[in-house]
Design an enzyme around this catalytic site. Structure first.
Site, mmCIF file in Angstrom:
data_model
loop_
_atom_site.group_PDB
_atom_site.id
_atom_site.type_symbol
_atom_site.label_atom_id
_atom_site.label_comp_id
_atom_site.label_asym_id
_atom_site.label_seq_id
_atom_site.Cartn_x
_atom_site.Cartn_y
_atom_site.Cartn_z
ATOM 1 N N ILE A 214 14.720 43.337 38.275
ATOM 2 C CA ILE A 214 13.695 44.214 37.720
ATOM 3 C C ILE A 214 13.042 43.541 36.523
ATOM 4 O O ILE A 214 13.584 42.610 35.943
ATOM 5 C CB ILE A 214 14.292 45.569 37.281
ATOM 6 C CG1 ILE A 214 15.443 45.348 36.285
ATOM 7 C CG2 ILE A 214 14.760 46.366 38.484
ATOM 8 C CD1 ILE A 214 16.038 46.615 35.750
ATOM 9 N N GLY A 215 11.851 44.011 36.176
ATOM 10 C CA GLY A 215 11.145 43.460 35.032
ATOM 11 C C GLY A 215 9.767 42.959 35.406
ATOM 12 O O GLY A 215 9.307 43.083 36.548
ATOM 13 N N ILE A 217 8.377 39.845 35.669
ATOM 14 C CA ILE A 217 8.219 38.756 36.642
ATOM 15 C C ILE A 217 8.530 39.227 38.066
ATOM 16 O O ILE A 217 7.750 38.959 38.986
ATOM 17 C CB ILE A 217 9.051 37.529 36.233
ATOM 18 C CG1 ILE A 217 8.419 36.879 34.999
ATOM 19 C CG2 ILE A 217 9.138 36.523 37.379
ATOM 20 C CD1 ILE A 217 9.175 35.691 34.462
ATOM 21 N N GLU A 236 21.101 43.121 43.784
ATOM 22 C CA GLU A 236 21.967 43.949 42.953
ATOM 23 C C GLU A 236 21.213 45.159 42.416
ATOM 24 O O GLU A 236 21.817 46.169 42.067
ATOM 25 C CB GLU A 236 22.592 43.144 41.808
ATOM 26 C CG GLU A 236 21.676 42.774 40.671
ATOM 27 C CD GLU A 236 21.020 41.423 40.862
ATOM 28 O OE1 GLU A 236 21.027 40.624 39.925
ATOM 29 O OE2 GLU A 236 20.473 41.178 41.959
ATOM 30 N N GLY A 334 24.224 38.917 37.794
ATOM 31 C CA GLY A 334 24.394 38.472 39.176
ATOM 32 C C GLY A 334 23.664 37.189 39.507
ATOM 33 O O GLY A 334 23.586 36.817 40.687
#
Length: 440
Positions: A214-215, A217, A236, A334
């Site tokens: 997530i985020g 990028i 994950e 991860g």
């Protein structure tokens, strides 16, 4: 089946916690705040001491980590989120370095005890099952191993499938609370992030299975995949960025070897749209982190493509994603699970992606990593490296070749200094240096 529940109050439920116990909290959006607050009230009353608290990243307040609880609660997290980073840096909390795939094993093998698991679940179905919703990760293992399991039954917890479904018989105490789950919202990608997204998207083949977290990028990459076909998800975590691609049919999982047609994740963090998406959705499997992050299982999917971020990369390909300096920790997460799994996949690609400079104009590509920086992905594991300036494949390349490739995607303002650093590092007899001297 009669699924009527006998509820108790949070204050009564947390009385099972004893001094010296180890307490697990469910992660991210599912942190059980009413139980956390009740536990902390017992701490304030002087009823507890030396209680160890464990969790992955959590959203929302973390009052047990307040310095005033020194000697009462000791936070030993498996990943240091922003809500506990300052206290961890200052020494009032600590963390256990561990690959995300092994967090569940800490409980199952007994390396870390679990006396009390505090979780959130959806209301029971007619068969007497509840769902862990957005947080399976190491929480399932905690439920299996704990002496006591306290569950907050919350109508806002989505009824997710996979290994998230557990029988009510696994739970000892029930508390009712309908506080909405914590949401996370992410900004639109900026120009640099969009460029990185385009370079990453160019490496993704039709039929690939994706892991990208997530985020900004990951969202930038997902925004560039509208023209792709038959993509899958084995990750994950995921957030809102996948939803438009599911709606378009781009993400359908048809080419996956493991769990074909299904999206697989172990925890979620996003807006209410994401929680609504997984609710009663048989197309999403929320699984134990020992499954989602097992490199062997990951590698069974052809064209597995893992996209992970970094804080800093050196000229040999050492990747720091854990710390910069001696007083900063976050955790391994991860990344290496998926870097290794994607590397073993037929046609797979392991990608490390980051902006070439910080917001303050400092190069994130360095001659050597900053002192104290934690190496997450070693130079032996790195394959593709992407910045806004391009993508380079480092697999099979010598140290000198890597340096040239890495410098080629550095920010232009940093390239001359990096060239000089490579010259000094490799010595006058190295091929890189000879080529550098001939060009300059």
């Amino acid at each position: 089946m009669n699924t009527q529940i006998k509820f108790t109050t949070p204050e009564e439920a947390v009385k099972v916690i004893k001094s010296g116990d180890h307490v697990h909290l469910s992660s991210v959006a599912s942190a059980p705040q009413c139980l956390i607050n009740a536990m902390c009230k017992r701490g304030e009353a002087g009823e507890l001491k030396d209680v160890h608290v464990h969790h992955l990243h959590t959203e929302g307040p973390a009052p047990y980590a307040d310095p005033k609880f020194e000697g009462v609660f000791q936070l030993d997290s498996f990943f240091v989120g922003s809500n506990v980073r300052k206290v961890t840096q200052s020494g009032y909390a600590d963390y256990i370095p561990i690959f995300l795939s092994e967090t569940q094993r800490l409980y199952r093998c007994g390396a870390v005890p679990c006396n009390v698991a505090m979780i959130q679940v959806c209301p029971p179905d007619k068969h007497g099952y509840v769902s862990l919703g957005t947080s399976v990760d190491a929480t399932l293992a905690a439920v299996e191993c704990a002496d006591y399991v306290i569950a907050v039954v919350n109508k806002h917890v989505p009824r997710s499938f996979g290994q998230a479904m557990i029988p009510m018989s696994k739970i000892d105490l029930f508390v009712e609370d309908d506080t909405p789950l914590m949401e996370a919202h992410f900004s639109e990608p900026n120009e640099v992030e969009t460029a990185i997204g385009k370079h990453c998207a160019a490496l993704i083949e039709d039929g690939a299975t994706l892991q990208m977290g997530i985020g900004a990028i990951p969202n930038a990459v997902l925004a560039q995949l509208g023209g792709h076909k038959n993509l899958g998800i084995h990750t994950e975590m995921f957030a809102d960025g996948v939803l438009p691609l599911v709606e378009k049919g781009v993400i359908n999982g048809e080419a996956k070897k493991t769990d074909p047609g299904k999206m697989v994740s172990t925890f979620l963090m996003g807006s209410q749209k994401v929680y609504d998406f997984i609710d009663d959705n048989p197309g999403v499997l929320m699984m134990d982190v020992g499954y989602t992050n097992d490199p062997y299982i990951i590698s069974q999917n052809d064209r597995m493509t893992a996209i992970n971020s970094a804080l800093q990369v050196d000229l040999t390909g050492q990747v720091c994603a854990d710390s910069l300096g001696t007083k900063f920790w976050s955790g391994v997460g991860g990344q290496i699970d998926f870097v290794y799994g994607a590397s073993l996949s037929k046609g797979g690609k392991a990608i490390i992606a980051m902006p070439s400079i910080t917001n303050k104009g400092v190069s994130k590509i360095a001659p050597v990593l900053t002192a104290g920086a934690g190496v997450v992905t070693t130079r032996n594991h790195i394959h593709w490296f992407v910045t806004e300036n391009g993508a380079v494949d480092l697999y099979g390349k010598t140290l000198q070749e890597r340096a040239r490739l890495i410098i080629s995607v550095a920010h232009p303002s940093a390239q001359e200094e990096l060239d000089r650093a490579a010259f000094e590092r490799f010595g006058e007899h190295h091929h890189y240096v000879k080529k550098y001297m001939s060009e300059n």
